[in-house]
Design a protein around this motif. Structure first.
Motif, mmCIF file in Angstrom:
data_model
loop_
_atom_site.group_PDB
_atom_site.id
_atom_site.type_symbol
_atom_site.label_atom_id
_atom_site.label_comp_id
_atom_site.label_asym_id
_atom_site.label_seq_id
_atom_site.Cartn_x
_atom_site.Cartn_y
_atom_site.Cartn_z
ATOM 1 N N HIS A 101 67.966 45.007 28.340
ATOM 2 C CA HIS A 101 66.540 44.873 28.620
ATOM 3 C C HIS A 101 66.112 43.431 28.453
ATOM 4 C CE1 HIS A 101 66.777 45.438 24.256
ATOM 5 N NE2 HIS A 101 65.613 44.821 24.168
ATOM 6 N N THR A 122 65.031 45.169 36.809
ATOM 7 C CA THR A 122 65.553 46.357 36.125
ATOM 8 C C THR A 122 65.471 46.186 34.613
ATOM 9 O OG1 THR A 122 67.093 46.764 37.948
ATOM 10 C CG2 THR A 122 67.564 47.867 35.858
ATOM 11 N N ILE A 125 61.889 46.713 33.351
ATOM 12 C CA ILE A 125 61.539 48.133 33.325
ATOM 13 C C ILE A 125 62.128 48.801 32.094
ATOM 14 C CG2 ILE A 125 61.845 50.347 34.502
ATOM 15 C CD1 ILE A 125 61.950 48.680 37.142
ATOM 16 N N LEU A 126 63.378 48.497 31.780
ATOM 17 C CA LEU A 126 64.049 49.108 30.635
ATOM 18 C C LEU A 126 63.402 48.684 29.315
ATOM 19 C CD1 LEU A 126 67.784 48.921 31.766
ATOM 20 C CD2 LEU A 126 66.327 50.954 31.600
ATOM 21 N N THR A 129 60.420 50.862 28.918
ATOM 22 C CA THR A 129 60.911 52.218 28.666
ATOM 23 C C THR A 129 61.278 52.380 27.192
ATOM 24 O OG1 THR A 129 61.769 52.380 30.929
ATOM 25 C CG2 THR A 129 62.647 53.943 29.312
ATOM 26 N N ASN A 132 58.355 53.090 25.069
ATOM 27 C CA ASN A 132 57.747 54.409 25.237
ATOM 28 C C ASN A 132 58.470 55.531 24.510
ATOM 29 O OD1 ASN A 132 55.577 53.587 26.904
ATOM 30 N ND2 ASN A 132 56.912 53.509 28.671
ATOM 31 N N VAL A 176 54.517 45.775 33.500
ATOM 32 C CA VAL A 176 55.734 45.991 34.282
ATOM 33 C C VAL A 176 55.498 45.709 35.757
ATOM 34 C CG1 VAL A 176 57.514 47.644 34.943
ATOM 35 C CG2 VAL A 176 56.543 47.746 32.676
ATOM 36 N N TYR A 193 57.989 51.703 39.962
ATOM 37 C CA TYR A 193 58.823 51.411 38.804
ATOM 38 C C TYR A 193 57.983 51.173 37.553
ATOM 39 C CZ TYR A 193 62.845 51.182 41.878
ATOM 40 O OH TYR A 193 63.831 51.515 42.774
ATOM 41 N N SER A 197 58.495 53.749 34.093
ATOM 42 C CA SER A 197 58.919 53.313 32.762
ATOM 43 C C SER A 197 58.426 54.253 31.671
ATOM 44 C CB SER A 197 58.421 51.889 32.484
ATOM 45 O OG SER A 197 57.005 51.853 32.417
#
Length: 270
Positions: A101, A122, A125-126, A129, A132, A176, A193, A197
């Motif tokens: 990430h 990518t 986004i991770l 994530t 969350n 994001v 995207y 997330s």
């Protein structure tokens, strides 16, 4: 409507609540249809706000009930909350060290986790994530605590937690989608995207609620576990990210306001 909600299974309640928090992430991500970029000072203030909400939620909604539940047991009252809190941090640290990430505003060279050739988009986004996971877990175990009959846990308090988490998810959606748009991604893809997330929140929310219902003795550990995971995200990611742009005062003001908002929501509705 509220009465109908109260009669639902706690797992369904957790699912609906985390769908709400997911929806506010999507609403924030939709900002990409209005603008291509976001003011860095505003973003830092929102990141600080998210940090304040998560710190307040960690105590008022999670650790305080865990401490109350641990009183009068065979072990010291501080043991379950302390153990769960530290385990939550250890768990997030493990994921943090494995999952590739990239923090907002950081150069690609500062990507964390296992080394990959994945694109910058990518990795961004991770990163969100990862934020969350503890948020969804916190909402899930809060509704599980209500179903378990914990005196200090109320349906209104669990709902207030979901509202607070949802509010701070709004800027995360923006955080994001806007960078993805700057990377050259289309508006639709940036939005897609950005909201994606937060799809992890209903998953871990339902899992958390179901787990504490099946094994109620783990509830104080689960509540404090979620708190530890959230504090890890605040200290490891949100606060450093909010300070990266040099807007220290905006980030600090955001954190103070976020803490106050979450405290008011939790105390007023508990």
């Amino acid at each position: 409507m509220i009465e109908n909600f109260s009669h639902l299974s706690p797992v369904i309640q957790a699912f609906l609540a985390t769908c709400f928090t997911w929806g506010l992430t999507a609403l924030g991500a939709a900002g990409v249809f209005i603008a291509k970029d976001i003011n860095r000072k505003f973003l830092d203030g929102m990141l600080g706000f998210a940090a304040g909400v998560m710190v307040a939620a960690s105590f008022w909604s999670l650790l305080a009930p865990a401490l109350k539940m641990s009183e009068g047991k065979d072990v010291p009252a501080w043991l379950p909350p302390a153990a769960g809190f530290l385990l939550g941090g250890i768990f997030l640290r493990g994921i943090d060290s494995i999952l590739p990430h990239l923090h907002i505003g950081a150069p690609i060279e500062e990507a964390e986790g296992v080394k990959t050739q994945w694109q910058r988009s990518t990795l961004l986004i991770l990163a969100i994530t990862l934020h969350n996971i503890p948020e969804g877990l916190a909402v899930g175990v809060a509704f599980g605590a209500v179903a378990a009959g914990v005196p200090s846990a109320t349906l209104a308090g669990a709902a207030a937690l979901a509202v607070g988490i949802g509010i701070q998810n709004f800027p995360e959606g923006l955080a994001v989608s806007m960078p993805l748009r700057r990377e050259g991604m289309s508006r639709i893809k940036s939005f897609w995207y950005g909201q994606l997330s937060a799809i992890v929140e209903p998953i871990v929310g339902v899992t958390g609620a179901a787990a504490v219902l099946l094994v109620q003795p783990i509830l104080p550990y689960a509540l404090s576990f979620a708190a530890g995971a959230m504090i890890f995200v605040v200290v490891e990611e949100l606060i450093p990210e909010s300070q990266r742009g040099g807007n220290t005062h905006s980030a600090t003001a955001g954190a103070m306001i976020g803490f106050a908002v979450m405290m008011i929501l939790d105390v007023a509705f508990s």
